[in-house]
Design a protein around this motif. Sequence first.
Motif, short mmCIF file in Angstrom:
data_model
loop_
_atom_site.label_atom_id
_atom_site.label_comp_id
_atom_site.label_asym_id
_atom_site.label_seq_id
_atom_site.Cartn_x
_atom_site.Cartn_y
_atom_site.Cartn_z
N LEU A 200 77.04 23.90 -65.22
CA LEU A 200 76.52 24.85 -64.23
C LEU A 200 77.53 25.11 -63.11
N PHE B 268 68.73 12.81 -57.27
CA PHE B 268 69.66 13.48 -58.17
C PHE B 268 69.59 14.99 -58.02
N MET B 269 70.76 15.60 -58.11
CA MET B 269 70.84 17.06 -58.06
C MET B 269 70.87 17.58 -59.49
N LEU B 270 69.84 17.25 -60.23
CA LEU B 270 69.79 17.68 -61.62
C LEU B 270 68.64 18.65 -61.81
N ILE B 271 68.74 19.43 -62.87
CA ILE B 271 67.68 20.37 -63.18
C ILE B 271 66.99 19.88 -64.44
N ALA C 125 64.67 20.78 -66.35
CA ALA C 125 64.30 21.68 -67.44
C ALA C 125 65.49 22.04 -68.32
N LEU C 126 66.70 21.71 -67.88
CA LEU C 126 67.89 22.10 -68.65
C LEU C 126 68.48 20.90 -69.39
N GLU D 131 74.10 21.82 -70.00
CA GLU D 131 73.88 22.93 -69.07
C GLU D 131 74.01 22.46 -67.63
#
Lengths: 507, 312
Positions: free
Chosen positions: A102, A88-91, A93-94, A98
Amino acid sequence: MEPILEIRGLVKRFGSFVANDRLNLAIRQGEIHALLGENGAGKSTLMNMLSGMLEPDEGEILYKGKPVRFGSPREAGSAGIGMVHQHFMLIPALTVAENVLLGLKQDRSPFFRFKKACAEIRELSDRFGLDVRPEAKVSDLSVGQQQRVEIIKTLFRGAEFIILDEPTAVLTPSEVKDLFRVLRTLKEQGKTIIFISHKLQEIREICDRVTVLRLGRLIGTHSLDGITPADLARMMVGRDVAAPVRKAGIVSQTNRLKVTGLHASESGVPVLKDISFRIREGEILGIAGVDGNGQRELSEVLFGLRSKDAGIIELDGEALQRQQPRSMKEKGVAYIPEDRHKEGLMLQMSVEENLIAKEYRKRRFSKGGIISRRRMRECADEQIKSFAIKTSGASVPVGRLSGGNQQKVILARELMLNPKVIVAMQPTRGMDVGAAEYVHKRLLEASEQGCSILLISTELEEVMALSDRIAVLYKGELLGTMDRESADRDRIGQLMAGIRPNASFAI
Amino acid sequence: MSEEVIVSYLASAIRLSVPLLLAALGILFMSRSGILNIGMEGMVLIGALSGVVGAYYFGSAAAGVGFAVVVTGLVGLLFGFLVITTGADQVVIGTALNLFGLGITTVFGRSLLGMGQEAVRVNGIPSLRIPLLSDIPYVGEALFDQNVLAYASYLLVPAAAFVFYKTNWGLRVRAVGENPLAADTLGVRVHRIWYICCLIGGMLAGVAGCSLSLGILNQFTENMVAGRGFIALSAVIFGKWTPLGTMGASLLFGGADALQLRFQSFGIKIPYQFMLMFPYLLTMVALAWFSGKSKQPAATAAAYKSLADRNG
């Protein structure tokens, strides 16, 4: 039906290697189209070209009848093509909102309006039955939910054409059902979906048509009516594939490994709770379960990489105190770690060095701290031959080998020790049908010679095919052990989701 | 203790915190975008020198600050070029920048401004007493009888928080620091974000340097930053990569520095060198105690080549 996307004579090379060789393909508007192939067949390369991560060397892509050329994912996205990557191209911490917002501008304003974003995401989530809370932090979500966030990301950007790269690889059976429900909703609302997978059953369940790739070439596109899984497997591998078969019966009654009341914790949080099991000589105990339920911790405790809080581990009747990796190895425990790259191999070092990495201190390979390169080379050549490891030489860095061949190096190294017990953690993870078949064969051979195997896998098929007995790990607890005869998919599936039956199992 | 002693201690604690806070905010911008700048020490030194040089040649402290900001902004972009475009190791470049900063400021300090007793003194940044606010007992005088740079640093904290958490650009900075690849697939221009953050970091390093040379001493002395660039880096870590936390940590370390100065003047019979160690020791203890518990941006110091470049 009108094709929404057409590919003509598409070629992509990496150096002298042709990853995609003159592919022709037409995807129809509103269908779920499967893309099937082994690792290295060129599926990801093709999809990366469609989603703007790579540019083709030759050929053309027509989207909605017009030739297109995407220089970046942004361009593909604004044309209406979205991709859900396998990783996954997820962040984490956000928050969900968000992550979704993004890179976008809300109404051309420089400010981030959290509430407005949440409302919009909730609306989208309701429309497609995605059930995602926009305020949640991504790191708090389950894998299935994270995947739905990825789908929302593409929809939010107005995607009409969604590519899902191995979407079911990380999901539990019930999460797969949820995903399929979402995919059907998307299809009803006119979205076109490409579904990359190598799981034949799933493709038959959800897809309309299938395209098979092998070694960069397109083997064919077929409607899924009237094509059997065996046909698909043959097209994918290029030969008939035999499923591994465990010969039932001949298991001795002597306990080889016995674990009683094992507890372990990670910074105060319990990760393994009261685990007890035994493995007899020549037996394979399969542990099923969704990733992250304590599998890693269990294998680490058994091999001495992690300390236990309580519990007894007995090997051949002898209780082990303060086990450490080296002492465990000396006692005849082999370990196939989950992550080949991080734990299993030293990627920069050569095949031969990796092969003797557990034995280099033995007199056979070193005297007075000096390694005999000749003996190392002899041993490596022998193993390369016996395991049919594809490499141009024993001195090649192991990182240059394909995933399947890297796993063979690990397998060769561990089996060279003539182990009494093998702790095998996801031994075929990310490997294609042919390579996985080989690993299974070698593990079965080892067990027939009396080696006991703890097989930990998130692939239910694998556990069911190989194991003599099957247990399910859920939130650090072993929920029950059953014989292969009495094991059925539904029952294991329920246990994997933490639903306990009233009847208790004998351990 | 009398009011006078407390007020003068608080005032000097804040005065000494300002350079730390400015440098730390510079590091914070870079750090949130995933760039590890251990070269802050060198950048602040260059800023301190350029401030005095600017003030000397252009004749005013304000011009000195402006000159320093331009110079260190360029240094920030150079750092960016090396670590972003050429992909050099951030620790190596940062270390080189520290050595470079010390060397070049020594050379130019001596040749342009003279050394020792003859070193050029310039007009510093004057204090600006804010009416009413400065009459608050104890803290009033400490907080509101400072120079312009101090006030600027107070305002920069909420400004940075606003940028990070309320603007789209801030969201992109945080996202790039966590996962540049993911941000790139969503159309964020990763390298542009990094360059802007390096520019901001460099410019704030210049202001930080001026707050030392023009704000406190009114002249440049060799190696006058004395490790504050590193302490600023610790303040960011200790402050858990948030603007408010960074401010708190800067005040703590600045307060320790001021305390160490007080101790020296009390005439306690401990060699002053040991007193000098106090702020650094506190930094080490704070880091050892806290850094395990806080989370740095996941992609810290990771080189990344954008997808668009890979194609080209």
